[in-house]
Design a protein around this motif. Structure first.
Motif, PDB file in Angstrom:
ATOM      1  N   ILE A  85       0.767  -1.168   0.083  1.00 58.07           N
ATOM      2  CA  ILE A  85      -0.154  -0.127  -0.423  1.00 58.07           C
ATOM      3  C   ILE A  85       0.803   1.310   0.126  1.00 58.07           C
ATOM      4  N   ARG A  86       1.728   1.447   0.905  1.00 59.45           N
ATOM      5  CA  ARG A  86       2.806   2.270   0.743  1.00 59.45           C
ATOM      6  C   ARG A  86       3.449   2.952  -0.297  1.00 59.45           C
ATOM      7  N   LYS A  87       3.864   1.709  -1.228  1.00 59.19           N
ATOM      8  CA  LYS A  87       4.112   1.765  -2.593  1.00 59.19           C
ATOM      9  C   LYS A  87       3.428   2.574  -3.568  1.00 59.19           C
ATOM     10  N   ALA A 121       0.657   9.533  -5.434  1.00 61.22           N
ATOM     11  CA  ALA A 121       1.178  10.940  -5.124  1.00 61.22           C
ATOM     12  C   ALA A 121       2.056  11.484  -6.269  1.00 61.22           C
ATOM     13  N   GLU A 122       3.056  10.797  -6.668  1.00 65.75           N
ATOM     14  CA  GLU A 122       3.785  11.271  -7.672  1.00 65.75           C
ATOM     15  C   GLU A 122       3.136  11.474  -9.147  1.00 65.75           C
ATOM     16  N   TRP A 123       1.918  10.469  -9.411  1.00 68.90           N
ATOM     17  CA  TRP A 123       1.069  10.636 -10.458  1.00 68.90           C
ATOM     18  C   TRP A 123       0.466  11.928 -10.462  1.00 68.90           C
ATOM     19  N   VAL A 124      -0.153  12.312  -9.124  1.00 67.49           N
ATOM     20  CA  VAL A 124      -0.758  13.505  -9.168  1.00 67.49           C
ATOM     21  C   VAL A 124      -0.166  14.702  -9.137  1.00 67.49           C
ATOM     22  N   LYS A 125       1.133  14.619  -8.842  1.00 65.21           N
ATOM     23  CA  LYS A 125       1.943  16.055  -9.029  1.00 65.21           C
ATOM     24  C   LYS A 125       2.497  16.095 -10.462  1.00 65.21           C
TER      25      LYS A 125
END
Length: 139
Positions: free
Chosen positions: A125-127, A133-137
């Motif tokens: 889940i953490r990965k 989060a990187e995709w949203v940025k």
């Protein structure tokens, strides 16, 4: 069922039907005999007669032959323990479950552990959260 088991069962059923008919005829004969004796005498004696020994033996033998025919026609028994049966499936595959005509039996389901072996492993889940989060940025 093989033809031997079908023939044995049919023969046993024929003998059983003959024994039933013989018992019926014997009971009808005894009722007519009792009726004719009661008309000759005034006292009514209710003496019950038993079946002749040959009809009794024929019934027992016929029942045994029917049971034998049914047992001959049953399929091979499966192991009671699931792990033994599943191990046989994994080792032998479809070849271990061929019937007398060379076809795979109807109740063969294949590897019972197939669903367990094909399921995905544990999810990180953490990965996935970090990747999201990187995709949203970037978007």
């Amino acid at each position: 069922m093989t033809w031997i088991s079908k023939l044995t069962t049919a023969f046993g059923l024929l003998l059983l039907a003959d024994a039933c008919y013989s018992a019926y005829e014997h009971s009808v004969l005894q009722t007519h005999r009792a009726a004719s004796l009661s008309s000759l005498t005034t006292s009514h004696s209710g003496a019950a007669s038993t079946l002749p020994i040959d009809i009794t033996i024929e019934t027992i033998v016929a029942t045994f032959i029917v049971c034998l025919g049914m047992v001959l026609g049953t399929s091979k028994l499966r192991p009671i323990q699931w792990r033994v049966w599943a191990g046989k499936i994994e080792r032998e595959g479809e070849a271990g479950f061929l019937n007398s005509t060379g076809e795979v039996e109807k109740d063969y389901v294949g590897n019972p552990f197939r669903l367990l072996e094909s399921r995905p492993g544990f999810i990180d889940i953490r990965k996935q959260r970090k990747e999201f989060a990187e995709w949203v940025k970037h978007h």
